[in-house]
Design a protein around this motif. Structure first.
Motif, PDB file in Angstrom:
ATOM      1  N   PHE A  65       0.843  -1.195   0.000  1.00 18.29           N
ATOM      2  CA  PHE A  65       0.000   0.000   0.000  1.00 18.29           C
ATOM      3  C   PHE A  65       0.879   1.247   0.000  1.00 18.29           C
ATOM      4  CE2 PHE A  65       0.488  -1.486   4.385  1.00 18.29           C
ATOM      5  CZ  PHE A  65       1.012  -0.367   5.026  1.00 18.29           C
ATOM      6  N   HIS A  66       0.364   2.302  -0.598  1.00 17.84           N
ATOM      7  CA  HIS A  66       1.064   3.578  -0.677  1.00 17.84           C
ATOM      8  C   HIS A  66       0.699   4.421   0.534  1.00 17.84           C
ATOM      9  CE1 HIS A  66       3.248   6.431  -3.377  1.00 17.84           C
ATOM     10  NE2 HIS A  66       2.686   7.323  -2.566  1.00 17.84           N
ATOM     11  N   VAL A  67       1.688   4.957   1.208  1.00 12.49           N
ATOM     12  CA  VAL A  67       1.450   5.797   2.384  1.00 12.49           C
ATOM     13  C   VAL A  67       1.297   7.243   1.916  1.00 12.49           C
ATOM     14  CG1 VAL A  67       2.346   6.600   4.596  1.00 12.49           C
ATOM     15  CG2 VAL A  67       2.796   4.252   3.842  1.00 12.49           C
ATOM     16  N   ALA A  68       0.157   7.854   2.236  1.00 13.11           N
ATOM     17  CA  ALA A  68      -0.110   9.227   1.815  1.00 13.11           C
ATOM     18  C   ALA A  68      -0.600  10.048   2.994  1.00 13.11           C
ATOM     19  CB  ALA A  68      -1.154   9.243   0.692  1.00 13.11           C
ATOM     20  N   LEU A  69      -0.036  11.232   3.146  1.00 10.42           N
ATOM     21  CA  LEU A  69      -0.508  12.136   4.180  1.00 10.42           C
ATOM     22  C   LEU A  69      -0.606  13.544   3.603  1.00 10.42           C
ATOM     23  CD1 LEU A  69       2.356  13.171   6.587  1.00 10.42           C
ATOM     24  CD2 LEU A  69       2.762  11.543   4.755  1.00 10.42           C
ATOM     25  N   THR A  70      -1.647  14.257   3.997  1.00  6.24           N
ATOM     26  CA  THR A  70      -1.805  15.636   3.564  1.00  6.24           C
ATOM     27  C   THR A  70      -1.104  16.552   4.558  1.00  6.24           C
ATOM     28  OG1 THR A  70      -3.932  15.795   4.723  1.00  6.24           O
ATOM     29  CG2 THR A  70      -3.985  15.189   2.391  1.00  6.24           C
ATOM     30  N   TYR A  86      10.787   9.586   8.728  1.00  6.43           N
ATOM     31  CA  TYR A  86      11.929   8.853   9.280  1.00  6.43           C
ATOM     32  C   TYR A  86      11.508   7.458   9.712  1.00  6.43           C
ATOM     33  CZ  TYR A  86      15.530   7.411  12.611  1.00  6.43           C
ATOM     34  OH  TYR A  86      16.500   6.689  13.285  1.00  6.43           O
ATOM     35  N   TRP A  87      10.397   7.368  10.450  1.00  8.68           N
ATOM     36  CA  TRP A  87       9.975   6.063  10.951  1.00  8.68           C
ATOM     37  C   TRP A  87       9.349   5.203   9.862  1.00  8.68           C
ATOM     38  CZ3 TRP A  87      11.901   3.820  14.897  1.00  8.68           C
ATOM     39  CH2 TRP A  87      12.463   4.598  15.914  1.00  8.68           C
ATOM     40  N   TYR A  88       8.761   5.815   8.866  1.00  9.66           N
ATOM     41  CA  TYR A  88       8.307   5.049   7.693  1.00  9.66           C
ATOM     42  C   TYR A  88       9.498   4.338   7.052  1.00  9.66           C
ATOM     43  CZ  TYR A  88       7.752   4.558   2.628  1.00  9.66           C
ATOM     44  OH  TYR A  88       7.809   4.100   1.334  1.00  9.66           O
ATOM     45  N   LYS A  89      10.591   5.066   6.830  1.00  5.98           N
ATOM     46  CA  LYS A  89      11.759   4.464   6.173  1.00  5.98           C
ATOM     47  C   LYS A  89      12.346   3.333   7.019  1.00  5.98           C
ATOM     48  CE  LYS A  89      14.009   8.339   5.574  1.00  5.98           C
ATOM     49  NZ  LYS A  89      15.112   9.257   5.174  1.00  5.98           N
ATOM     50  N   LYS A  90      12.315   3.478   8.356  1.00  2.00           N
ATOM     51  CA  LYS A  90      12.874   2.442   9.214  1.00  2.00           C
ATOM     52  C   LYS A  90      12.039   1.163   9.194  1.00  2.00           C
ATOM     53  CE  LYS A  90      15.401   2.599  12.570  1.00  2.00           C
ATOM     54  NZ  LYS A  90      16.137   2.622  13.864  1.00  2.00           N
ATOM     55  N   MET A  91      10.728   1.307   9.049  1.00  6.66           N
ATOM     56  CA  MET A  91       9.833   0.152   9.129  1.00  6.66           C
ATOM     57  C   MET A  91       9.497  -0.468   7.770  1.00  6.66           C
ATOM     58  SD  MET A  91       9.399  -0.191  12.320  1.00  6.66           S
ATOM     59  CE  MET A  91       9.660   0.768  13.825  1.00  6.66           C
ATOM     60  N   MET A  99       4.341  -1.994   3.435  1.00  5.95           N
ATOM     61  CA  MET A  99       4.397  -0.581   3.107  1.00  5.95           C
ATOM     62  C   MET A  99       5.107  -0.387   1.776  1.00  5.95           C
ATOM     63  SD  MET A  99       5.578   0.380   6.979  1.00  5.95           S
ATOM     64  CE  MET A  99       5.296   2.133   7.091  1.00  5.95           C
ATOM     65  N   GLY A 100       4.462   0.361   0.889  1.00  8.59           N
ATOM     66  CA  GLY A 100       5.043   0.641  -0.422  1.00  8.59           C
ATOM     67  C   GLY A 100       5.627   2.039  -0.470  1.00  8.59           C
ATOM     68  N   GLY A 101       5.255   2.798  -1.506  1.00  9.94           N
ATOM     69  CA  GLY A 101       5.769   4.154  -1.659  1.00  9.94           C
ATOM     70  C   GLY A 101       5.172   5.119  -0.662  1.00  9.94           C
ATOM     71  N   PHE A 102       5.667   6.364  -0.721  1.00 10.05           N
ATOM     72  CA  PHE A 102       5.278   7.392   0.248  1.00 10.05           C
ATOM     73  C   PHE A 102       5.080   8.710  -0.475  1.00 10.05           C
ATOM     74  CE2 PHE A 102       5.835  10.721   3.334  1.00 10.05           C
ATOM     75  CZ  PHE A 102       5.463  10.204   4.566  1.00 10.05           C
ATOM     76  N   HIS A 164       1.647  10.869  13.045  1.00  4.58           N
ATOM     77  CA  HIS A 164       1.671   9.418  13.214  1.00  4.58           C
ATOM     78  C   HIS A 164       3.119   8.943  13.266  1.00  4.58           C
ATOM     79  CE1 HIS A 164      -2.594   8.550  11.350  1.00  4.58           C
ATOM     80  NE2 HIS A 164      -2.638   9.185  12.498  1.00  4.58           N
ATOM     81  N   VAL A 165       3.418   8.035  14.181  1.00  2.03           N
ATOM     82  CA  VAL A 165       4.731   7.410  14.261  1.00  2.03           C
ATOM     83  C   VAL A 165       4.537   5.902  14.155  1.00  2.03           C
ATOM     84  CG1 VAL A 165       6.695   6.921  15.764  1.00  2.03           C
ATOM     85  CG2 VAL A 165       5.790   9.240  15.643  1.00  2.03           C
ATOM     86  N   PHE A 166       5.223   5.274  13.208  1.00  6.06           N
ATOM     87  CA  PHE A 166       5.115   3.825  13.032  1.00  6.06           C
ATOM     88  C   PHE A 166       5.942   3.126  14.106  1.00  6.06           C
ATOM     89  CE2 PHE A 166       4.301   5.353   8.662  1.00  6.06           C
ATOM     90  CZ  PHE A 166       3.048   4.786   8.472  1.00  6.06           C
TER      91      PHE A 166
END
Length: 368
Positions: A65-70, A86-91, A99-102, A164-166
């Motif tokens: 899934f693609h992670v999207a935030l406004t 930062y935490w997206y990249k770590k997880m 997790m796919g693209g961002f 949000h923090v993963f």
């Protein structure tokens, strides 16, 4: 960038406080007798869309899934996005992750200085005055534009937020045509049926078809969101323009609008209580995937919660409207719940490792 006056910042801080205070009043009253986690569990016995048995059995191959935030280009939004990314990249590449693209969907209408650091797609804000000071109204319009114009390779989308923090790798919690969502205790369609019926007429079915959710966090098929997003935008604007609805729903109006728009398209969600936690009301990490730090965390030096009163120790994102928090925040005193301790440690790790973190720090001389 023009500098805001101290008076304006005080008004902004007060507005954020009042918007969140009413949402948690009922939780505060019950703190004496039980933990907030137990209270929230009680409130979600009904309705809950359970995962169909046949879908539990059919896990199948990975479904990224693609992670999207406004987001906006305000300093307050920027530093939260940097920690979140930062935490997206770590997880992202850990075992169990799907997790796919961002994409940071930037609805300020022009590029900013984070374009090279965070994958960003720039969209237009609503026309001047249309949001009537309710900046969240830009969120559905931003998704409409992004879905129409961007090339999104994944078939699923996670709608997330800057705060949000993963905590751990996030799998695709949706199943079949059932998106996954977090149930909010303060989204109560059945208790607001009179207002809900203005936008979800009786011919569409019982009001229980409107899930007790907002748009975030939600993992949903891209094809479903493409249908829902324009309706979500239109319902949000209509609700904001209706005085009764605007007064009743306040800061969570756009959340109700997403729930109603989904129901209008016949989409119901699997509700995952472990999707995220919200300190200080949720005390333990448990099996959660996301920490949502929307509420201020105020404690005495004895580790006692002092919500509504500035604590001897505190972490509140609204303390950093003009720029990012400093590196190496002090840890909470003994007795503060695991959820808050973990949050501060994760913020500290991110700020220690993000290059140029302190470059956006606000200093007192900026107010002169």
């Amino acid at each position: 960038m023009a500098k805001a006056s101290p008076f304006l910042l005080v008004l902004i801080s007060l507005g954020f406080f009042l918007a969140t205070y009413n949402l948690v009043t009922s939780v505060i009253h019950n703190q004496r007798s039980e933990s907030s986690r137990e209270l929230i569990e009680e409130r979600f016995q009904d309705p809950v869309v359970e995962m169909p048995v046949e879908l539990k059995r059919s896990m199948g191959p990975k479904r990224p899934f693609h992670v999207a935030l406004t987001a906006t280009d305000a300093p307050y939004s920027k530093w939260q996005c940097r920690i979140m990314y930062y935490w997206y990249k770590k997880m992202k590449n850990r075992k169990g992750s799907e997790m796919g693209g961002f994409t940071r969907v930037l609805h300020s209408g022009s590029a900013d200085d984070l374009m090279e650091e965070i994958p960003t797609f720039v969209v237009d804000p609503l026309p001047d005055g249309m949001d009537r000071g309710y900046i969240v109204l830009n969120r559905p319009w931003a998704f409409v534009q992004w879905l129409e114009k961007a090339k999104i390779e994944e078939e699923y989308i996670l709608m997330a937020e800057p705060d949000h923090v993963f905590v751990k790798p996030l799998p695709n919690l949706s199943r079949g045509n059932y998106p996954a969502a977090f149930p909010f205790f303060y989204i109560k369609p059945s208790e607001n049926e009179k207002i809900i019926r203005k936008f979800f007429p009786e011919e569409n079915g019982p009001v229980t078809k409107v899930d007790p959710i907002g748009n975030s966090p939600v993992i949903i098929q891209k094809s479903q969101l493409e249908k829902i997003a324009p309706t979500w935008m239109n319902v949000s604007i209509k609700m904001k323009n209706d005085p009764e609805t605007d007064k009743a729903f306040g800061w969570v109006l756009e959340m109700y609008a997403y729930a109603i728009a989904s129901a209008l398209h016949g989409v119901q969600h699997i509700l995952f209580k472990d999707f995220m936690i919200q300190p200080p009301w949720d005390l333990k990490l448990g099996k959660t995937y996301i920490i949502h730090y929307t509420y201020g965390c105020d404690y005495s030096l004895k580790g006692e919660l002092t919500y509504g009163k500035i604590g001897e120790w505190r972490f509140d994102k609204r303390s950093y409207l003009r720029g990012p928090p400093p590196r190496n925040l002090s840890l909470p005193p003994p007795g503060v719940p695991e959820s808050v301790v973990t949050l501060v440690k994760m913020v500290n790790e991110a700020t220690a490792n993000i290059p140029g973190w302190d470059s956006g720090r606000y200093s007192e001389r900026d107010a002169v």
